[in-house]
Design a protein around this motif. Structure first.
Motif, PDB file in Angstrom:
ATOM      1  N   ASN A 165       0.805  -1.221   0.000  1.00  0.00           N
ATOM      2  CA  ASN A 165       0.000   0.000   0.000  1.00  0.00           C
ATOM      3  C   ASN A 165       0.844   1.279   0.000  1.00  0.00           C
ATOM      4  O   ASN A 165       0.307   2.376   0.139  1.00  0.00           O
ATOM      5  CB  ASN A 165      -0.943  -0.011   1.212  1.00  0.00           C
ATOM      6  N   LYS A 166       2.195   1.101  -0.154  1.00  0.00           N
ATOM      7  CA  LYS A 166       3.111   2.245  -0.224  1.00  0.00           C
ATOM      8  C   LYS A 166       2.858   3.224   0.923  1.00  0.00           C
ATOM      9  O   LYS A 166       2.676   4.437   0.737  1.00  0.00           O
ATOM     10  CB  LYS A 166       2.978   2.966  -1.579  1.00  0.00           C
ATOM     11  N   LEU A 167       2.911   2.685   2.162  1.00  0.00           N
ATOM     12  CA  LEU A 167       2.578   3.491   3.332  1.00  0.00           C
ATOM     13  C   LEU A 167       3.736   4.328   3.846  1.00  0.00           C
ATOM     14  O   LEU A 167       3.536   5.236   4.649  1.00  0.00           O
ATOM     15  CB  LEU A 167       2.078   2.578   4.465  1.00  0.00           C
ATOM     16  N   GLY A 168       4.951   4.023   3.416  1.00  0.00           N
ATOM     17  CA  GLY A 168       6.095   4.781   3.897  1.00  0.00           C
ATOM     18  C   GLY A 168       6.627   4.224   5.209  1.00  0.00           C
ATOM     19  O   GLY A 168       6.054   3.303   5.816  1.00  0.00           O
ATOM     20  N   ALA A 169       7.728   4.803   5.680  1.00  0.00           N
ATOM     21  CA  ALA A 169       8.449   4.262   6.840  1.00  0.00           C
ATOM     22  C   ALA A 169       7.627   4.290   8.118  1.00  0.00           C
ATOM     23  O   ALA A 169       7.809   3.458   9.000  1.00  0.00           O
ATOM     24  CB  ALA A 169       9.750   5.039   7.041  1.00  0.00           C
ATOM     25  N   ASN A 170       6.707   5.252   8.249  1.00  0.00           N
ATOM     26  CA  ASN A 170       5.941   5.364   9.486  1.00  0.00           C
ATOM     27  C   ASN A 170       4.664   4.534   9.484  1.00  0.00           C
ATOM     28  O   ASN A 170       3.939   4.494  10.468  1.00  0.00           O
ATOM     29  CB  ASN A 170       5.586   6.828   9.760  1.00  0.00           C
ATOM     30  N   ALA A 171       4.359   3.893   8.357  1.00  0.00           N
ATOM     31  CA  ALA A 171       3.170   3.038   8.239  1.00  0.00           C
ATOM     32  C   ALA A 171       1.905   3.766   8.680  1.00  0.00           C
ATOM     33  O   ALA A 171       1.060   3.225   9.391  1.00  0.00           O
ATOM     34  CB  ALA A 171       3.354   1.752   9.052  1.00  0.00           C
ATOM     35  N   THR A 172       1.773   5.026   8.258  1.00  0.00           N
ATOM     36  CA  THR A 172       0.620   5.827   8.656  1.00  0.00           C
ATOM     37  C   THR A 172      -0.614   5.424   7.859  1.00  0.00           C
ATOM     38  O   THR A 172      -0.577   5.326   6.631  1.00  0.00           O
ATOM     39  CB  THR A 172       0.904   7.320   8.429  1.00  0.00           C
ATOM     40  N   ILE A 173      -1.708   5.179   8.562  1.00  0.00           N
ATOM     41  CA  ILE A 173      -2.980   4.889   7.904  1.00  0.00           C
ATOM     42  C   ILE A 173      -4.035   5.827   8.479  1.00  0.00           C
ATOM     43  O   ILE A 173      -3.876   6.348   9.589  1.00  0.00           O
ATOM     44  CB  ILE A 173      -3.412   3.416   8.091  1.00  0.00           C
ATOM     45  N   ARG A 174      -5.123   6.031   7.740  1.00  0.00           N
ATOM     46  CA  ARG A 174      -6.159   6.969   8.184  1.00  0.00           C
ATOM     47  C   ARG A 174      -7.536   6.294   8.109  1.00  0.00           C
ATOM     48  O   ARG A 174      -7.759   5.390   7.298  1.00  0.00           O
ATOM     49  CB  ARG A 174      -6.149   8.227   7.320  1.00  0.00           C
TER      50      ARG A 174
END
Length: 447
Positions: A122-131
């Motif tokens: 899901n290409k969330l990035g290093a912080n694995a931020t989801i909303r």
């Protein structure tokens, strides 16, 4: 009465966040090779190791017989199953619509996949931020998630629970083997997860028998200045950094310089190099808790025990501050203590932070020291483990019930919590005790 006879203040600095169930630890670079054994280092969590070794949280938990909180401690040696074995169960995929309280770690555990797989897909990035509301692709889902999922159901089973006095969502999540967010979402409880006695809750994915005690201690060992030696003997590894000396490293880990020299076959103790890997025998965690607060310096043994307890709490899944506050209110009502007083004391002591540990080895949200915890256990009628949130709160509120018994003066009772009941009776209130009392009285108006 956090300490007897001398008064102590609680540390109010923020704890290091290392919760295995609520935090995502990012590792830069490619996943490490799946070594069969891994020795736990300060700050590491099961979720972080799952990312590092590209395996799943559930596979590490299962391979090492960890409890539902995925508790690991510094120095513990873990078996890390290979990613191929942990991900071979299914090639199916599904989608998940994020609800309030979801974390990537929870979703990986729910669907039987890995944190890194969800992050990369899901290409969330290093912080694995989801909303909230975000639709995630879950490759390799093993829980039948081929259709869009909006509930936090860990498995196909479910249960109904009728709330009893003293119940909290955090306790129920641990009892039934599910996440807090799954219960709050399924029952639309909101961010504070407030529940009331008699309320019927849906427990999606329940795996517990419904008989597990929330206060059993879960095998957690409380460190004190008397038993600290029992925590030693665990070998750790340290990589030398610029400016390090053997003496400084020995002091950091609470061991002798000679023991490091012997363990590493060092011929010249003044010659160590940056990047060198050293074996540290018999060490206990250091550097997590200081040795001085409010003008008082504590003994090496007390500070050592405080560091060990801090490391244990850092590795645990603990309730949020809002959940701790709700648990305190419930316990105060159960024991007949003014909830405003109990909340004010806890906020003054720790800011509702279960991971708080002071140099005096005052532990948890209620900042109770082990000797007081042992004494209060007799009042409570059972052994209390101060590392367990429910027990920690029970200890503090039970102490308040004792201090306010028979309609005793409120200011004297508050002073007794800080300075010790006997100390107040013998010496009166110290100057810092009077400041503490004034602060708690002001906070009571807030709650």
């Amino acid at each position: 009465m956090r300490a007897r006879p001398a008064p102590q203040r609680a540390l109010r600095t923020a704890a290091i966040t290392a919760s295995a169930a609520l935090a995502f630890t990012a590792f830069a670079g490619l996943p490490a090779s799946a070594d069969e054994r891994h020795q736990v280092k300060p700050g590491e969590t099961v979720s972080g190791l799952a990312v590092r070794y590209d395996t799943s949280v559930s596979s590490i938990v299962k391979a090492n017989g960890l409890n539902s909180r995925a508790l690991i401690v510094i120095g513990q040696t873990l078996t890390i199953p290979s990613s191929s074995s942990s991900q071979a169960a299914s090639s199916s995929s599904g989608t998940h619509t994020v609800v309030e309280g979801d974390t990537v770690w929870d979703l990986a555990r729910k669907y039987g996949t890995t944190v890194s797989t969800i992050v990369s897909t899901n290409k969330l990035g290093a912080n694995a931020t989801i909303r909230t509301g975000q639709r995630l692709s879950i490759p390799g889902a093993t829980n039948g998630a081929k259709a869009t999922a909006t509930s936090n159901t860990v498995g196909s089973s479910s249960a109904t629970h009728t709330v009893a006095a003293g119940d909290t969502v955090w306790d129920l999540a641990r009892k039934y083997g599910v996440s807090v967010s799954s219960i709050t979402s399924a029952n639309s409880l909101g961010s504070k997860a407030i529940i009331r006695e008699g309320q019927r809750l849906s427990i999606p994915g329940a795996s517990g028998s419904g008989t597990t005690s929330a206060s059993s201690g879960g095998g957690l060992s409380l460190a004190t200045d008397d038993n600290l030696q029992e925590f030693g003997g665990t070998t750790q590894t340290y990589t030398v950094k610029g400016g390090d000396t053997l003496a400084a490293i020995a002091n950091r880990f609470g061991v002798t310089t000679s023991s490091i020299v012997s363990a590493n076959g060092i011929k010249n103790a003044s010659l160590i190099r940056i990047g060198q890997s050293l074996t540290i025998p018999g060490g206990v965690p250091t550097g997590l808790v200081g040795d001085t607060f409010a003008g008082r310096t504590y003994s090496d043994a007390v500070v050592g025990a405080a560091n060990q307890n801090k490391a244990t709490l850092n590795a645990m899944d603990v309730p949020t501050r809002a959940q701790i506050q709700s648990m305190i209110v419930a316990k105060a009502k159960e024991l007949g203590v003014d909830p405003a007083l109990a909340q004010a004391i806890a906020y003054q002591e720790s800011g509702f932070n279960m991971r708080a540990v002071s140099p005096a080895n005052a532990i948890g949200a209620m900042q109770v020291i082990p000797s007081t915890g042992e004494w209060v256990s007799d009042l409570a009628g059972r052994e209390l483990n101060l590392l367990v949130p429910e027990d920690n709160i029970t200890a503090g509120v039970t102490l308040l019930r004792h201090l306010t018994r028979g309609g005793r003066d409120l200011e004297t009772a508050i002073a007794g919590y800080y300075q010790g009941e006997a100390g107040v009776a013998k010496y009166g209130m110290h100057a810092d005790t009077r400041q503490y009392v004034a602060s708690v009285l002001a906070l009571m108006n807030r709650f």
